[in-house]
Design an enzyme around this catalytic site. Sequence first.
Site, PDB file in Angstrom:
ATOM      1  N   HIS A 261     -13.129 -13.742  15.710  1.00  0.00           N
ATOM      2  CA  HIS A 261     -13.387 -14.166  16.990  1.00  0.00           C
ATOM      3  C   HIS A 261     -14.814 -13.790  17.304  1.00  0.00           C
ATOM      4  O   HIS A 261     -15.999 -14.274  17.570  1.00  0.00           O
ATOM      5  CB  HIS A 261     -12.535 -13.615  18.002  1.00  0.00           C
ATOM      6  CG  HIS A 261     -12.832 -13.825  19.481  1.00  0.00           C
ATOM      7  ND1 HIS A 261     -12.325 -15.031  20.179  1.00  0.00           N
ATOM      8  CD2 HIS A 261     -13.666 -13.166  20.260  1.00  0.00           C
ATOM      9  CE1 HIS A 261     -12.905 -14.768  21.418  1.00  0.00           C
ATOM     10  NE2 HIS A 261     -13.542 -13.798  21.337  1.00  0.00           N
ATOM     11  N   GLU A 262     -14.964 -12.343  16.785  1.00  0.00           N
ATOM     12  CA  GLU A 262     -16.289 -11.514  16.999  1.00  0.00           C
ATOM     13  C   GLU A 262     -17.196 -12.104  16.407  1.00  0.00           C
ATOM     14  O   GLU A 262     -18.562 -12.089  16.481  1.00  0.00           O
ATOM     15  CB  GLU A 262     -16.036 -10.190  17.077  1.00  0.00           C
ATOM     16  CG  GLU A 262     -15.173  -9.610  18.091  1.00  0.00           C
ATOM     17  CD  GLU A 262     -15.458  -9.751  19.731  1.00  0.00           C
ATOM     18  OE1 GLU A 262     -16.784 -10.026  20.043  1.00  0.00           O
ATOM     19  OE2 GLU A 262     -14.484  -9.914  20.251  1.00  0.00           O
ATOM     20  N   HIS A 265     -19.033 -15.085  17.819  1.00  0.00           N
ATOM     21  CA  HIS A 265     -19.966 -14.453  18.974  1.00  0.00           C
ATOM     22  C   HIS A 265     -21.400 -14.005  18.063  1.00  0.00           C
ATOM     23  O   HIS A 265     -22.278 -14.164  18.369  1.00  0.00           O
ATOM     24  CB  HIS A 265     -19.309 -13.254  19.804  1.00  0.00           C
ATOM     25  CG  HIS A 265     -18.375 -13.799  20.845  1.00  0.00           C
ATOM     26  ND1 HIS A 265     -18.835 -14.589  21.782  1.00  0.00           N
ATOM     27  CD2 HIS A 265     -17.321 -13.018  21.003  1.00  0.00           C
ATOM     28  CE1 HIS A 265     -17.529 -14.610  22.695  1.00  0.00           C
ATOM     29  NE2 HIS A 265     -16.910 -13.784  22.167  1.00  0.00           N
ATOM     30  N   GLU A 291     -18.273 -18.369  24.295  1.00  0.00           N
ATOM     31  CA  GLU A 291     -16.883 -18.064  24.100  1.00  0.00           C
ATOM     32  C   GLU A 291     -16.561 -19.286  23.135  1.00  0.00           C
ATOM     33  O   GLU A 291     -15.517 -19.157  22.482  1.00  0.00           O
ATOM     34  CB  GLU A 291     -15.987 -18.050  25.298  1.00  0.00           C
ATOM     35  CG  GLU A 291     -14.494 -17.385  25.054  1.00  0.00           C
ATOM     36  CD  GLU A 291     -14.419 -15.895  24.559  1.00  0.00           C
ATOM     37  OE1 GLU A 291     -15.398 -15.359  24.592  1.00  0.00           O
ATOM     38  OE2 GLU A 291     -13.194 -15.735  24.267  1.00  0.00           O
TER      39      GLU A 291
HETATM   40 ZN    ZN Z   1     -15.012 -13.554  23.005  1.00  0.00          ZN
END
Ligand code: ZN
Length: 501
Positions: A261-262, A265, A291
């Site tokens: 997830h990170e 980003h 996101e």
């Molecule tokens: Zn996030």
Amino acid sequence: MSKAWELLVPKMKALADLKSALMLLHWDQLVMMPSGGGEARGRILATLRGIAHDRLGDPELGDLLAQLAEDASLDADERASVRVLRRDHERAARVPNDLVRAIAEQSTITYGRWTEARRASDFAQLEAELGKLVDLKKAEADALGWERERYEALLDEYEPGMTAAELENMFGDLVSGLQPIVDTATEGAGPRPAFLVGDYDPAKQDMLCRRLVTMIGFDFAAGRFDTAPHPFTAGVAPGDVRQTTRYRRDEPFPALYAAMHETGHALYEQGLPEAFNHLPIRRAPSGGVHESQSRLWENHVGRSRGFVDYLFPHLKELFSAELDAVTSEDLYRAVCHPRRSLCRVEADELTYNLHIVLRFELELAMFRDELATADLPDAWDAAMEKYVGVRPLDHSDGVLQDMHWCIGMFGYFPTYSLGDIYAAALWETVEQQLGSLDTELRVGDTSRLLEWLRENIHQQGYRYEAKELIERVTGKPPSPHPLLRYLRSKYSDLFGFGAGT
Ligand code: ZN
């Protein structure tokens, strides 16, 4: 080059530098700072934020931007920069300094009270301080100005241009589409696979996460990977993007998927164009678009059949005893396992958005003056039962689980679901344009995908507003239907009628 633009350049550079300094201090506070530094850090951050707010709201800057808004000699990126900075300037100029300071101070008090109330699982300890913060945020929304909905003044900070009515429509369709999938899949999935919990050495987890994020494209020469109490990513400056995860000895998958997830980003931040380096368009158009990148890597890549096949031998090599009898198919079913749970951050891909919709509904009611702070716990429990189908036993598992409201972040929750909505629309487009990625994901090759995201999303920065960017890339305005199609197809294959054991 126009004279006014030349005057603007050093101002933009100074604003970008202040933002970088604030981001670095914030990262340090959460990752490196000794606990003794907390009090001083609060003051240092408040001082710097005050300086940044004054500079951004400076009437001289406003005059310059008004002049530049009429300047026909600017190119498209310069015009976009003026548009974005003007909006930021107007928002800063409308909120008086003493209100900014009052919100910052009340947020610190409310956050402190939240940590105690959560420990005691007693909302009554928080109620008065949260009520004060809600009143201050209402005053902020009124100072910012609004036409249809007070809530939109706050939402606009995180998802510019999105309206409450659009969210209500999209989320309404999302919930009615999700409910039957959740009913079927949670029934078909059966109990949670036992190997999701065990003894997983954090040092080995860290080794695996570093290998994984490198493989999908995170550049360690322009970034760091550390641990923090809550995973987050800080785009400090060009060439300096820092992501974090956290490890639990009993469960390896939260850390692994937090890292995916990170990295989503972080890849976005590392992919912003160099040409935008000191410009206000060197950022995502909205929280939802940011996101979308994290959720795309976490779910569409990380929880795909092909990628799990790639992941499987790496996991097996490090945790051979724990995963002895587990097959790649078992692993795939486990990392997609749906369940009705109380906790948002532990929710699976299928039920996650139900947790978000209930929060949106409650915060919207608060800012419409239809829900008093004192009534939040009961409203929370009722909404949890209505949307997720479970009822919290106490406040710590219910209304006290998230810190967002206690630091004044009202209007932020919708960006999580918008991220999923945008991610699924982008993924559908990727598959239309590049064909299925399954074969390459199976060998851990994400290069074509990253190249596509770089060109279509990362390199665009904040040239366009979120809705416009999504429509330009996918050919359609944002809607929850691609997400519903994706989840329906995946979960009926996995846990549909007849597939459960
Ligand atoms: Zn996030």
